[in-house]
Design a protein around this motif. Structure first.
Motif, PDB file in Angstrom:
ATOM      1  N   PRO A  82      -1.957   6.440   5.609  1.00 28.68           N
ATOM      2  CA  PRO A  82      -2.665   5.221   6.038  1.00 28.68           C
ATOM      3  C   PRO A  82      -4.036   5.594   6.618  1.00 28.68           C
ATOM      4  O   PRO A  82      -4.257   5.551   7.839  1.00 28.68           O
ATOM      5  CB  PRO A  82      -1.734   4.629   7.102  1.00 28.68           C
ATOM      6  CG  PRO A  82      -1.047   5.827   7.688  1.00 28.68           C
ATOM      7  CD  PRO A  82      -0.905   6.816   6.567  1.00 28.68           C
ATOM      8  N   GLU A  85      -6.074   3.277   9.153  1.00 31.54           N
ATOM      9  CA  GLU A  85      -5.486   3.193  10.485  1.00 31.54           C
ATOM     10  C   GLU A  85      -5.677   4.514  11.248  1.00 31.54           C
ATOM     11  O   GLU A  85      -5.965   4.519  12.450  1.00 31.54           O
ATOM     12  CB  GLU A  85      -3.993   2.868  10.393  1.00 31.54           C
ATOM     13  CG  GLU A  85      -3.681   1.456   9.926  1.00 31.54           C
ATOM     14  CD  GLU A  85      -3.821   1.257   8.425  1.00 31.54           C
ATOM     15  OE1 GLU A  85      -4.090   2.268   7.728  1.00 31.54           O
ATOM     16  OE2 GLU A  85      -3.669   0.126   7.958  1.00 31.54           O
ATOM     17  N   GLN A 126       4.276   3.461  -6.738  1.00 32.40           N
ATOM     18  CA  GLN A 126       4.643   2.160  -6.171  1.00 32.40           C
ATOM     19  C   GLN A 126       6.148   1.917  -6.251  1.00 32.40           C
ATOM     20  O   GLN A 126       6.762   1.420  -5.304  1.00 32.40           O
ATOM     21  CB  GLN A 126       3.895   1.038  -6.929  1.00 32.40           C
ATOM     22  CG  GLN A 126       2.392   1.113  -6.841  1.00 32.40           C
ATOM     23  CD  GLN A 126       1.860   0.710  -5.485  1.00 32.40           C
ATOM     24  OE1 GLN A 126       2.600   0.161  -4.647  1.00 32.40           O
ATOM     25  NE2 GLN A 126       0.576   0.971  -5.244  1.00 32.40           N
ATOM     26  N   LYS A 130       9.078   1.908  -2.860  1.00 35.65           N
ATOM     27  CA  LYS A 130       9.843   0.740  -2.415  1.00 35.65           C
ATOM     28  C   LYS A 130      11.242   1.113  -1.944  1.00 35.65           C
ATOM     29  O   LYS A 130      11.850   0.416  -1.143  1.00 35.65           O
ATOM     30  CB  LYS A 130       9.947  -0.263  -3.565  1.00 35.65           C
ATOM     31  CG  LYS A 130       8.644  -0.949  -3.913  1.00 35.65           C
ATOM     32  CD  LYS A 130       8.838  -1.896  -5.088  1.00 35.65           C
ATOM     33  CE  LYS A 130       7.516  -2.560  -5.480  1.00 35.65           C
ATOM     34  NZ  LYS A 130       7.692  -3.449  -6.664  1.00 35.65           N
ATOM     35  N   PRO A 140       5.583   4.011   8.983  1.00 32.95           N
ATOM     36  CA  PRO A 140       5.521   2.650   8.449  1.00 32.95           C
ATOM     37  C   PRO A 140       5.510   2.670   6.925  1.00 32.95           C
ATOM     38  O   PRO A 140       5.089   3.665   6.312  1.00 32.95           O
ATOM     39  CB  PRO A 140       4.188   2.127   8.993  1.00 32.95           C
ATOM     40  CG  PRO A 140       3.328   3.356   9.109  1.00 32.95           C
ATOM     41  CD  PRO A 140       4.272   4.459   9.513  1.00 32.95           C
ATOM     42  N   PRO A 142       3.872   2.166   3.517  1.00 32.51           N
ATOM     43  CA  PRO A 142       2.437   2.166   3.206  1.00 32.51           C
ATOM     44  C   PRO A 142       1.941   0.809   2.723  1.00 32.51           C
ATOM     45  O   PRO A 142       2.510   0.217   1.801  1.00 32.51           O
ATOM     46  CB  PRO A 142       2.326   3.221   2.101  1.00 32.51           C
ATOM     47  CG  PRO A 142       3.692   3.348   1.521  1.00 32.51           C
ATOM     48  CD  PRO A 142       4.647   3.076   2.643  1.00 32.51           C
ATOM     49  N   ASN A 143       0.864   0.309   3.372  1.00 33.39           N
ATOM     50  CA  ASN A 143       0.273  -0.970   2.965  1.00 33.39           C
ATOM     51  C   ASN A 143      -0.371  -0.864   1.603  1.00 33.39           C
ATOM     52  O   ASN A 143      -0.384  -1.820   0.823  1.00 33.39           O
ATOM     53  CB  ASN A 143      -0.768  -1.429   3.993  1.00 33.39           C
ATOM     54  CG  ASN A 143      -0.111  -1.808   5.306  1.00 33.39           C
ATOM     55  OD1 ASN A 143       1.004  -2.335   5.315  1.00 33.39           O
ATOM     56  ND2 ASN A 143      -0.788  -1.533   6.415  1.00 33.39           N
ATOM     57  N   GLU A 144      -0.959   0.312   1.332  1.00 32.17           N
ATOM     58  CA  GLU A 144      -1.543   0.551   0.017  1.00 32.17           C
ATOM     59  C   GLU A 144      -1.357   2.017  -0.356  1.00 32.17           C
ATOM     60  O   GLU A 144      -1.301   2.893   0.504  1.00 32.17           O
ATOM     61  CB  GLU A 144      -3.033   0.188   0.008  1.00 32.17           C
ATOM     62  CG  GLU A 144      -3.863   0.895   1.047  1.00 32.17           C
ATOM     63  CD  GLU A 144      -5.328   0.496   1.000  1.00 32.17           C
ATOM     64  OE1 GLU A 144      -5.705  -0.262   0.079  1.00 32.17           O
ATOM     65  OE2 GLU A 144      -6.098   0.937   1.868  1.00 32.17           O
TER      66      GLU A 144
END
Length: 756
Positions: A82, A85, A126, A130, A140, A142-144
């Motif tokens: 991230p 962040e 991706q 998941k 966390p 990953p948001n992207e």
């Protein structure tokens, strides 16, 4: 679905948890390490997450080496960071260092990769992402998932000393490597450095109990280094003052490396520490020995006492080589090769950042090794580590070089001397070449040590002297004995020196600063002043002169010529300019008692920068320093650096006579080394890796090293045979004579003057 990290079935979660355990150990034992601990912990968590990719998981489950289209998992791991962040918390430089530390934590060749291939594989993350349980690692989701932009990672770039985040990167990657290797190898990344201070006090108490008066104390030099444990130091101390104890007192309860130039000296100091200072039950967690023959030393020591536990020995070797022990006695080539900044050097420099290193006998290093040492000490200093240079003689030009490299140190103005042992040597200079006839005239009784500059000269003197003095016990020691005979010779000369026997030992520089021996009379060729004073330390080592009117040291300076081994060629044992300066300095003194003050004054006055700056010797040091600086970012391989660092100009061979005499033993080594791992396990019921090491070591017992040019000459004359061991290994047999009392000689009697 479980995501695997290792073929043995260890999952990514399990492997990462093992890293975190070792991270905790490292932080517990060395909290003062100059690293951002929270960043390092994050790196441990993220470094292998790229292994969730489908191709890697297929490879692990199928047991194949590589899948078509697979790219290094470390490059995929950074796509899960991230970055945005992290930048808010740590800043650009820290995150950049972190990204490169993860991307490069395995030394892989990325040159065939394209950005499109890289981005394509990132896109495929991706799906497995998941299903991966990030929360189990406290991470966390990953948001992207994307390649970090160029501010944090430039594709195919490798950080160098030119980058402003270089130091951050070295510390993070180096410590990640140490932690990762420990987790994978199932050994602790570090053991605590908590035995030296207590145990050195115990040594002192032991001295008190043995003292007739019940009193004993550290001497002035030893107290000085103990009071300056937090400083870089240069200490000049007379031979016999207890520099080993001083070095250990300075190290204290810190991670330490004790480096020496000769393996015999390393073996002796390791044995002293292991048997006399370390805790007997725990020495394998406290002190290790590290050089090219260290396995042979351990096998020889253990075989005298008990049956060797091979698994335990394998663990001990592995932990020593991994730098997990608090104290390692070692050579410069095992430690300071990091100056080349080869791929993977970071783990060594990052370790030195929280370590202390003792450099003993610095005057014995060649110009190229001195350059490595100077650059290495500067980098260690810059990263936060400490150094102690100990020597009996220190040329003043070295101090100038230290200063020019930006090194900072404390040093007492006056050298440390034993006031009761200032006068140990009465020196007579003889302006002639050393000969057996002169030795026979000078020798009357007692223990005589003759030191020649070359093997050829030593053999010549041995043969002639044996004829001239047939009733005198005469022995020979040099480098041209096979290893097992050489080790026996070293033991015999030490036992002889401690006995009441009379006789003569003829030697080369192998005894100059490596063996704790004391003879009554020294007869030697001149090499140069530092070497001469080291040789004089083998005579009247810890006793004052008895007869103040008779020489106990005779030095032959070659008259109008060079002594053996000295020439204007690259094969000279010392540079001819250094020899000439030494001869001039000695001739300026009258024969007589040469006290310790005068020895040090001669060194200081002779080896000045002004006197040396125009010599090829000094030029070689400066050129090597400049070359190291220019080439440090050339991405050399570790194997290439090992070859460069050791300046290999020799070839390990087995003499034909030895091969014929020990064919059965040698062929047994070959047989075992050609077995598969499964076959070794079935036959020996032991770890195949340690069995192979042991049998390679056994094979090395029958080898010697000869000059590369001499090897080529023998090959051209069809005197060399190659014996294959499997597909990628083998050894050479060279025709020639060999005798246990004399050593090796090629068929034409030609030998390399540079070898001793």
């Amino acid at each position: 679905m479980e995501y695997l990290a290792k073929s043995a079935g260890e999952t990514i979660i399990q492997h990462t948890e093992n890293l975190l355990k070792n991270y905790d150990l490292l932080k517990k034992y060395y909290p003062e390490i100059p690293v951002n601990w929270s960043l390092l912990r994050l790196i441990c968590k993220y470094h292998d997450l790229g292994k969730i990719n489908e191709l890697f998981q297929q490879k692990i489950r199928e047991g194949t080496m590589k899948k078509e289209g697979e790219i290094p998992h470390a490059l995929l791991s950074i796509a899960l960071l991230p970055v945005k962040e992290l930048k808010k918390v740590y800043g650009v430089a820290d995150v950049k260092a972190m990204t490169y530390a993860i991307a490069l934590h395995h030394e892989r060749d990325f040159s065939q990769l394209t950005k499109d291939q890289y981005d394509n594989e990132i896109g495929k993350l991706q799906v497995p992402a998941k299903h991966f349980p990030f929360s189990e690692l406290g991470l966390p989701f990953p948001n992207e998932i994307k390649r970090p932009d160029a501010r944090f990672y430039r594709f195919l770039h490798r950080p160098s000393s030119k980058d402003d985040y270089f130091k951050l990167y070295v510390m993070l990657k180096g410590l990640l490597n140490r932690i990762d290797y420990a987790a994978s190898g199932d050994y602790p990344v570090e053991y605590p450095a908590n035995f030296l201070s207590h145990n050195m006090s115990r040594v002192l108490n032991g001295w008190k109990q043995k003292s007739p008066t019940g009193t004993a104390d550290w001497n002035e030099m030893q107290k000085y280094v103990e009071q300056h444990q937090n400083d870089n130091l240069i200490v000049i101390g007379q031979t016999g003052l207890g520099k080993t104890e001083a070095g250990l007192l300075w190290l204290g309860d810190n991670k330490g490396f004790f480096t020496l130039p000769l393996r015999a000296a390393i073996n002796a100091i390791y044995t002293r520490i292991r048997d006399g200072i370390a805790d007997k039950a725990n020495y394998q967690q406290q002190v290790g020995i590290l050089h090219s023959d260290s396995l042979a030393v351990l096998l020889a020591e253990d075989s005298e006492n008990e049956v060797v536990e091979l698994d335990q020995l394998a663990n001990y070797l592995n932990e020593t080589r991994s730098w997990s022990l608090p104290l390692t006695v070692t050579t410069l080539d095992q430690t300071f090769d990091f100056v080349y900044h080869y791929a993977g050097f970071e783990k060594k420099l990052a370790t030195f950042a929280y370590s202390k290193v003792v450099i003993d006998e610095i005057q014995m290093y060649s110009p190229d090794l001195l350059a490595y040492l100077l650059k290495g000490l500067k980098e260690i200093q810059d990263f936060g580590g400490k150094f102690l240079v100990m020597t009996a003689t220190l040329p003043t030009y070295l101090l100038d070089l230290f200063q020019s490299q930006g090194l900072k140190w404390e040093m007492r103005e006056q050298p440390f001397l034993d006031e009761d042992l200032l006068e140990r040597h009465y020196l007579q200079l003889i302006k002639d070449n050393l000969s057996a006839e002169m030795i026979a005239k000078l020798y009357q009784k007692g223990k005589l040590l003759v030191i020649c500059n070359t093997v050829r000269k030593a053999k010549e003197v041995y043969q002639e002297l044996s004829t001239l003095l047939p009733k005198v016990e005469i022995q020979l020691i040099h480098s041209q004995f096979i290893r097992k005979d050489r080790q026996q010779k070293e033991q015999e000369i030490m036992e002889f020196a401690q006995s009441n026997q009379a006789g003569i030992w003829i030697a080369t520089q192998v005894v100059e600063a490596s063996l704790d021996i004391d003879f009554d009379l020294l007869i030697t060729e001149l090499s140069e002043l530092n070497g001469l004073f080291q040789r004089m330390g083998r005579c009247y080592r810890k006793r004052s002169l008895v007869n103040r009117n008779k020489p106990n040291v005779y030095v032959f300076d070659g008259g109008d010529n060079f002594t053996s081994g000295i020439s204007k060629s690259e094969y000279s044992i010392v540079h001819d300019e250094i020899f000439s300066l030494s001869k001039k300095a000695l001739r300026s003194k009258e024969d007589g008692i040469l006290n310790e003050h005068e020895k040090m004054s001669l060194i200081a006055a002779t080896y000045t920068t002004e006197a040396l700056k125009e010599t090829s010797y000094y030029h070689q040091i400066k050129t090597m320093l400049a070359w190291l600086s220019v080439t440090e970012n050339d991405d050399k391989s570790e194997k290439e650096v090992k070859r460069l660092f050791r300046n290999i100009q020799s070839r390990a061979i087995i003499p034909r006579k030895i091969y014929d005499d020990f064919t059965t033993e040698i062929n047994e080594c070959v047989r075992v080394l050609t077995l598969t791992s499964k076959e070794i396990s079935q036959q020996f019921k032991e770890n195949p890796s340690i069995i192979r090491r042991i049998y390679r070591s056994k094979l090395d017992d029958y080898k010697i090293s000869i000059a590369e040019w001499l090897f080529i000459k023998c090959a051209q004359q069809n005197q060399v045979q190659f014996k294959e061991i499997g597909k990628y290994e083998g050894f050479y047999i060279v025709d020639g004579k060999y005798a246990k009392n004399y050593g090796f000689e090629t068929l034409h009697g030609v030998e390399e003057d540079r070898f001793f």
